[in-house]
Design a protein around this motif. Structure first.
Motif, mmCIF file in Angstrom:
data_model
loop_
_atom_site.group_PDB
_atom_site.id
_atom_site.type_symbol
_atom_site.label_atom_id
_atom_site.label_comp_id
_atom_site.label_asym_id
_atom_site.label_seq_id
_atom_site.Cartn_x
_atom_site.Cartn_y
_atom_site.Cartn_z
ATOM 1 N N SER A 146 0.856 -1.190 0.000
ATOM 2 C CA SER A 146 0.000 0.000 0.000
ATOM 3 C C SER A 146 0.889 1.237 0.000
ATOM 4 O O SER A 146 2.096 1.146 0.252
ATOM 5 N N ASP A 147 0.300 2.366 -0.285
ATOM 6 C CA ASP A 147 1.075 3.610 -0.303
ATOM 7 C C ASP A 147 1.581 3.935 1.097
ATOM 8 O O ASP A 147 0.919 3.619 2.099
ATOM 9 N N PRO A 148 2.742 4.573 1.204
ATOM 10 C CA PRO A 148 3.238 4.989 2.514
ATOM 11 C C PRO A 148 2.240 5.893 3.216
ATOM 12 O O PRO A 148 1.573 6.723 2.591
ATOM 13 N N LEU A 149 2.123 5.702 4.524
ATOM 14 C CA LEU A 149 1.215 6.506 5.345
ATOM 15 C C LEU A 149 2.051 7.419 6.229
ATOM 16 O O LEU A 149 2.879 6.950 7.015
ATOM 17 N N TYR A 150 1.836 8.719 6.092
ATOM 18 C CA TYR A 150 2.590 9.695 6.890
ATOM 19 C C TYR A 150 1.681 10.317 7.939
ATOM 20 O O TYR A 150 0.574 10.754 7.642
ATOM 21 N N GLU A 151 2.155 10.334 9.191
ATOM 22 C CA GLU A 151 1.406 10.964 10.264
ATOM 23 C C GLU A 151 2.352 11.372 11.383
ATOM 24 O O GLU A 151 3.120 10.561 11.903
ATOM 25 N N ASN A 152 2.320 12.667 11.721
ATOM 26 C CA ASN A 152 3.092 13.201 12.843
ATOM 27 C C ASN A 152 4.565 12.825 12.784
ATOM 28 O O ASN A 152 5.174 12.428 13.788
ATOM 29 N N GLY A 153 5.144 12.940 11.618
ATOM 30 C CA GLY A 153 6.568 12.702 11.477
ATOM 31 C C GLY A 153 6.965 11.254 11.270
ATOM 32 O O GLY A 153 8.143 10.954 11.094
ATOM 33 N N VAL A 154 5.984 10.341 11.298
ATOM 34 C CA VAL A 154 6.275 8.913 11.147
ATOM 35 C C VAL A 154 5.697 8.411 9.830
ATOM 36 O O VAL A 154 4.521 8.635 9.529
ATOM 37 N N VAL A 155 6.526 7.745 9.034
ATOM 38 C CA VAL A 155 6.065 7.105 7.798
ATOM 39 C C VAL A 155 5.910 5.617 8.066
ATOM 40 O O VAL A 155 6.851 4.957 8.530
ATOM 41 N N THR A 156 4.729 5.084 7.791
ATOM 42 C CA THR A 156 4.468 3.659 7.959
ATOM 43 C C THR A 156 4.481 2.987 6.592
ATOM 44 O O THR A 156 3.793 3.419 5.662
ATOM 45 N N LEU A 157 5.274 1.910 6.483
ATOM 46 C CA LEU A 157 5.437 1.177 5.234
ATOM 47 C C LEU A 157 4.950 -0.251 5.426
ATOM 48 O O LEU A 157 5.402 -0.945 6.345
ATOM 49 N N ASN A 158 4.060 -0.693 4.550
ATOM 50 C CA ASN A 158 3.523 -2.045 4.636
ATOM 51 C C ASN A 158 4.065 -2.873 3.462
ATOM 52 O O ASN A 158 3.712 -2.637 2.310
ATOM 53 N N ALA B 116 8.243 3.381 10.363
ATOM 54 C CA ALA B 116 7.664 2.178 10.967
ATOM 55 C C ALA B 116 7.424 1.148 9.865
ATOM 56 O O ALA B 116 6.969 1.490 8.774
ATOM 57 N N VAL B 117 7.729 -0.107 10.148
ATOM 58 C CA VAL B 117 7.650 -1.167 9.140
ATOM 59 C C VAL B 117 6.585 -2.185 9.524
ATOM 60 O O VAL B 117 6.504 -2.624 10.681
ATOM 61 N N GLN B 118 5.766 -2.554 8.550
ATOM 62 C CA GLN B 118 4.784 -3.627 8.708
ATOM 63 C C GLN B 118 5.012 -4.675 7.623
ATOM 64 O O GLN B 118 5.593 -4.388 6.574
ATOM 65 N N VAL B 119 4.543 -5.892 7.883
ATOM 66 C CA VAL B 119 4.540 -6.946 6.882
ATOM 67 C C VAL B 119 3.132 -7.530 6.837
ATOM 68 O O VAL B 119 2.614 -8.016 7.847
ATOM 69 N N ASN B 120 2.499 -7.432 5.663
ATOM 70 C CA ASN B 120 1.108 -7.860 5.499
ATOM 71 C C ASN B 120 0.209 -7.239 6.560
ATOM 72 O O ASN B 120 -0.717 -7.867 7.073
ATOM 73 N N GLY B 121 0.484 -5.975 6.905
ATOM 74 C CA GLY B 121 -0.329 -5.252 7.872
ATOM 75 C C GLY B 121 0.000 -5.539 9.320
ATOM 76 O O GLY B 121 -0.553 -4.898 10.216
ATOM 77 N N GLU B 122 0.898 -6.491 9.577
ATOM 78 C CA GLU B 122 1.267 -6.838 10.951
ATOM 79 C C GLU B 122 2.380 -5.915 11.435
ATOM 80 O O GLU B 122 3.369 -5.685 10.741
ATOM 81 N N THR B 123 2.232 -5.419 12.666
ATOM 82 C CA THR B 123 3.216 -4.488 13.215
ATOM 83 C C THR B 123 4.270 -5.165 14.073
ATOM 84 O O THR B 123 5.339 -4.593 14.305
ATOM 85 N N ASN B 124 4.013 -6.378 14.544
ATOM 86 C CA ASN B 124 4.970 -7.065 15.420
ATOM 87 C C ASN B 124 5.995 -7.815 14.575
ATOM 88 O O ASN B 124 5.925 -9.019 14.370
ATOM 89 N N ILE B 125 6.968 -7.071 14.094
ATOM 90 C CA ILE B 125 7.984 -7.618 13.195
ATOM 91 C C ILE B 125 9.326 -7.679 13.922
ATOM 92 O O ILE B 125 9.737 -6.726 14.586
ATOM 93 N N LEU B 126 9.994 -8.802 13.814
ATOM 94 C CA LEU B 126 11.318 -8.950 14.406
ATOM 95 C C LEU B 126 12.374 -8.353 13.492
ATOM 96 O O LEU B 126 12.253 -8.396 12.275
#
Length: 373
Positions: free
Chosen positions: A294-306, A342-352
């Motif tokens: 999905s497209d990168p999500l930017y909020e309050n200085g944090v970019v979330t990548l899925n 912040a990094v996600q995999v398939n929408g999951e945030t608990n990534i090692l």
């Protein structure tokens, strides 16, 4: 052929750099950013944060502490009484054996004249000689005398003696980039102008690379020609790949052009996943098949990548590599307002990540490439 980072090689600590690049001589203003960094350090790495100094160079022009640093209120009387030489870490942009401009963090004596000192340590045969990492060289011709003045508009005027003209014309852009990126590590330096014996230079003396009203990090570094011919309808992004010297690894910034209408965050990630140019010796730590879901999500200085699961290349495909995280953090914090990734995999945030810890939003460490060679 896609070239990958060799596992088992230690990843060096990386540091804050700012601004998205454009090619030298272009008038386009790139999407620059300068966000206060929160250090992310790989397990087993160390990061020594020094107190910064406020110095004066030239004719009373005040200098700034390094980007991300706070000024100090020193006790001059006590310092003189102790007569102890203090050391600080500074980023110097040197040329590696592949002709690329690369930041290296070296330990220098503390001084009030930090801008002048930084340029003095770029002079071939000067005080940097015994500090040079294996395979790296200084960029300013031997014997060059330097001075620096900082004006109220954040323009550092680097004044060189005649010896400065004696550089290899083929390295002209690298020299200008190295001077610019070394000086703009300091907070109040926005642009760099060049003088020779007190005379302003509208262009570099050998091949005529434009300087004009000043050069900034927006003009780029290690600029790639990636087939984008339309300069008007394109913009620049600065990416970070890897290179190796023996068993040591370092991060290399590269400026690449993308379509003007593209989202800068998405374009930067996609270019990073595309990997380094096949013409270069640079490496990547992203496997084939890694892509954004999905497209990168930017909020309050944090970019979330899925990402898809191909991002997971460590611990039996259960963890993301530290090098990949660092490449993402360095690349995306070049974009305006981005402080963390912040990094996600398939929408999951608990990534090692490969150290076995859960990933948290990561940001740029304070200094780039601090390992010993």
């Amino acid at each position: 052929m896609r070239k990958f980072f060799r596992k088992g090689v230690p990843v060096l600590v990386i540091s804050t750099l700012v601004a998205t690049g454009c090619s030298f001589g272009a008038n386009e203003a790139a999407n620059e950013m300068d966000a206060p960094p929160v250090s992310y350090i790989d397990e087993g790495d160390s990061l020594e944060l020094e107190e910064s100094e406020e110095g004066v160079d030239g004719e009373g022009d005040a200098e700034a502490p390094s980007k991300g640093e706070e000024g100090e209120d020193g006790d001059e009387g006590e310092a003189e009484a102790d007569a102890v030489v203090e050391d600080v870490q500074r980023e110097l942009y040197l040329i590696d054996e592949n002709g690329l401009v690369v930041p290296q963090t070296l330990t220098l004596p503390k001084t009030e004249s930090v801008l002048r000192q930084s340029l003095q340590y770029l002079v071939d045969g000067g005080p940097v000689t015994e500090l040079l990492p294996n395979g790296f060289k200084a960029v300013i011709p031997a014997g060059t005398e330097v001075d620096v003045h900082l004006d109220d508009d954040g323009v550092a005027i680097a004044d060189f003696s005649n010896e400065f003209k004696e550089y290899d014309p083929e390295q002209e852009q690298q020299i200008l980039q190295a001077i610019t990126w070394t000086l703009t590590q300091f907070d109040t330096v926005e642009k760099v102008k060049i003088r020779i014996n007190g005379y302003d230079q509208e262009m570099m003396p050998q091949n005529g690379t434009p300087i004009g009203e000043g050069v900034s990090r927006a003009n780029g570094i290690n600029i790639e020609s990636n087939g984008v011919a339309d300069m008007v309808n394109s913009k620049s992004v600065t990416l970070y790949f890897l290179d190796q010297k023996g068993e040591n690894t370092y991060y290399v910034p590269v400026t690449r052009r993308v379509g003007l209408g593209e989202d800068s965050l998405k374009a930067a990630v996609n270019e990073l996943l595309q990997g380094p140019s096949y013409k270069s010796n640079l490496l990547t730590d992203f496997r084939n098949g890694v892509e954004l879901l999905s497209d990168p999500l930017y909020e309050n200085g944090v970019v979330t990548l899925n990402f898809n699961e191909s991002l997971l290349s460590q611990l039996d495909a259960k963890a993301v590599s530290d090098a990949a995280l660092n490449m993402l953090a360095l690349t995306l914090t070049e974009q305006e307002g981005v402080e963390q990734v912040a990094v996600q995999v398939n929408g999951e945030t608990n990534i090692l990540h490969e150290s076995g810890q859960m990933t948290q939003p990561v940001s740029r460490p304070e200094k780039v490439n601090t390992g010993s060679f």
